[in-house]
Design a protein around this motif. Sequence first.
Motif, PDB file in Angstrom:
ATOM      1  N   LYS A  40      -0.809  -0.695   2.206  1.00  0.00           N
ATOM      2  CA  LYS A  40      -1.427  -1.274   1.014  1.00  0.00           C
ATOM      3  C   LYS A  40      -0.538  -2.335   0.380  1.00  0.00           C
ATOM      4  O   LYS A  40      -1.001  -3.415   0.006  1.00  0.00           O
ATOM      5  N   LEU A  41       0.749  -2.047   0.267  1.00  0.00           N
ATOM      6  CA  LEU A  41       1.672  -2.982  -0.370  1.00  0.00           C
ATOM      7  C   LEU A  41       1.789  -4.278   0.429  1.00  0.00           C
ATOM      8  O   LEU A  41       1.766  -5.375  -0.132  1.00  0.00           O
ATOM      9  N   ILE A  42       1.893  -4.162   1.745  1.00  0.00           N
ATOM     10  CA  ILE A  42       2.042  -5.364   2.576  1.00  0.00           C
ATOM     11  C   ILE A  42       0.760  -6.192   2.551  1.00  0.00           C
ATOM     12  O   ILE A  42       0.804  -7.423   2.520  1.00  0.00           O
ATOM     13  N   ASN A  43      -0.390  -5.536   2.544  1.00  0.00           N
ATOM     14  CA  ASN A  43      -1.650  -6.271   2.451  1.00  0.00           C
ATOM     15  C   ASN A  43      -1.793  -6.953   1.093  1.00  0.00           C
ATOM     16  O   ASN A  43      -2.371  -8.041   0.988  1.00  0.00           O
ATOM     17  N   ALA A  44      -1.277  -6.314   0.045  1.00  0.00           N
ATOM     18  CA  ALA A  44      -1.290  -6.951  -1.274  1.00  0.00           C
ATOM     19  C   ALA A  44      -0.399  -8.194  -1.264  1.00  0.00           C
ATOM     20  O   ALA A  44      -0.729  -9.223  -1.864  1.00  0.00           O
ATOM     21  N   VAL A 123       2.194  -6.842 -10.093  1.00  0.00           N
ATOM     22  CA  VAL A 123       1.062  -5.962  -9.774  1.00  0.00           C
ATOM     23  C   VAL A 123       1.519  -4.517  -9.587  1.00  0.00           C
ATOM     24  O   VAL A 123       0.891  -3.581 -10.101  1.00  0.00           O
ATOM     25  N   VAL A 124       2.618  -4.327  -8.856  1.00  0.00           N
ATOM     26  CA  VAL A 124       3.113  -2.975  -8.586  1.00  0.00           C
ATOM     27  C   VAL A 124       3.497  -2.265  -9.881  1.00  0.00           C
ATOM     28  O   VAL A 124       3.296  -1.047 -10.019  1.00  0.00           O
ATOM     29  N   GLN A 125       4.037  -3.025 -10.837  1.00  0.00           N
ATOM     30  CA  GLN A 125       4.499  -2.425 -12.089  1.00  0.00           C
ATOM     31  C   GLN A 125       3.448  -2.499 -13.203  1.00  0.00           C
ATOM     32  O   GLN A 125       3.753  -2.190 -14.355  1.00  0.00           O
ATOM     33  N   HIS A 126       2.236  -2.881 -12.863  1.00  0.00           N
ATOM     34  CA  HIS A 126       1.185  -3.048 -13.873  1.00  0.00           C
ATOM     35  C   HIS A 126       0.840  -1.718 -14.519  1.00  0.00           C
ATOM     36  O   HIS A 126       0.900  -0.660 -13.884  1.00  0.00           O
ATOM     37  N   GLU A 127       0.473  -1.790 -15.797  1.00  0.00           N
ATOM     38  CA  GLU A 127       0.135  -0.570 -16.535  1.00  0.00           C
ATOM     39  C   GLU A 127      -1.112   0.113 -15.986  1.00  0.00           C
ATOM     40  O   GLU A 127      -1.272   1.329 -16.120  1.00  0.00           O
ATOM     41  N   THR A 136      -5.366  -5.495  -3.292  1.00  0.00           N
ATOM     42  CA  THR A 136      -5.556  -5.215  -1.871  1.00  0.00           C
ATOM     43  C   THR A 136      -7.009  -5.408  -1.474  1.00  0.00           C
ATOM     44  O   THR A 136      -7.316  -5.922  -0.387  1.00  0.00           O
ATOM     45  N   LEU A 137      -7.915  -5.015  -2.349  1.00  0.00           N
ATOM     46  CA  LEU A 137      -9.345  -5.169  -2.077  1.00  0.00           C
ATOM     47  C   LEU A 137      -9.717  -6.647  -1.976  1.00  0.00           C
ATOM     48  O   LEU A 137     -10.505  -7.044  -1.103  1.00  0.00           O
ATOM     49  N   LEU A 138      -9.139  -7.466  -2.848  1.00  0.00           N
ATOM     50  CA  LEU A 138      -9.403  -8.906  -2.783  1.00  0.00           C
ATOM     51  C   LEU A 138      -8.860  -9.492  -1.482  1.00  0.00           C
ATOM     52  O   LEU A 138      -9.490 -10.363  -0.877  1.00  0.00           O
TER      53      LEU A 138
END
Length: 269
Positions: A40-44, A123-127, A136-138
């Motif tokens: 997920k992280l790499i795709n983001a 994004v990873v640290q977003h509330e 990732t969906l986008l």
Amino acid sequence: MRQGGLVVFDFAEYPAGIMSVTGGPEYFGSLMRATQARVKLINAFSLCLHSSRSMNENLGTDTFQIRHRDLVHPGAESSEGMGGLGLQGFPPMVNGGYLRERHRHGVVPEISLSRAFETLDFVVQHESDKALDLVTLLNDAATLYGNHQFHSSLITAWTLCETILQHKWSSYIEAQAHSEVKSVRRQKLTGRDFTASVVSEVLELAGAINKDTLTALDKARKARNAWMHSIKSPVYGDASDCLVLAAAMLSENIGREVRVNVGLSATGF
């Protein structure tokens, strides 16, 4: 960085990407969760890099989707070499080891890489715990679009749009809530009677979304329904419009601009 260069992700400080259990009956579940988090992280990152290059260079690197079998795992020590199913994509060398493909048709500027990683950090640290999933969906929708899978791209992008729309709707209801708005009434307002069409109309009247967004939502929803209910394949224009809408809604939702380049390539006959 040369295009085609190897980007290494260090997950040592990313708890979601580390196995919490290394043995026993919970081992496989722990392995699955850690692997999914890494994918997920790499795709983001794919979407973040695409967006960064679109804004900095007016050039969109093609987005990509990796799977668990695409991962390459370096050993804890250099002597341990590399492992993982991803090595199957590396041509083996006659004298041992693997030959990594090198592309020589351009580089990615440092400013674009820096902005991509800054966006990923944000994004990873977003509330919101959904921010990473939405990015990732986008990326999924953009990659499907680039592969000319317009129906899948449209459905995926619409899912993102509808998710954000429902979030806006819930926030709007909570903002209007007072002692007379009982839980039963709230349950009704968020039930099936209030479809995406109705919700978007009310939100536009309330000023929560603008007229252009309402028009774009209506168009995307109709194209999505035409495919889902009548198997009427969308044209690439329907998919690209929904993709741009999804990016705009996501940008507003997370408070940081992300952009998609909807240019297409095709071979001639």
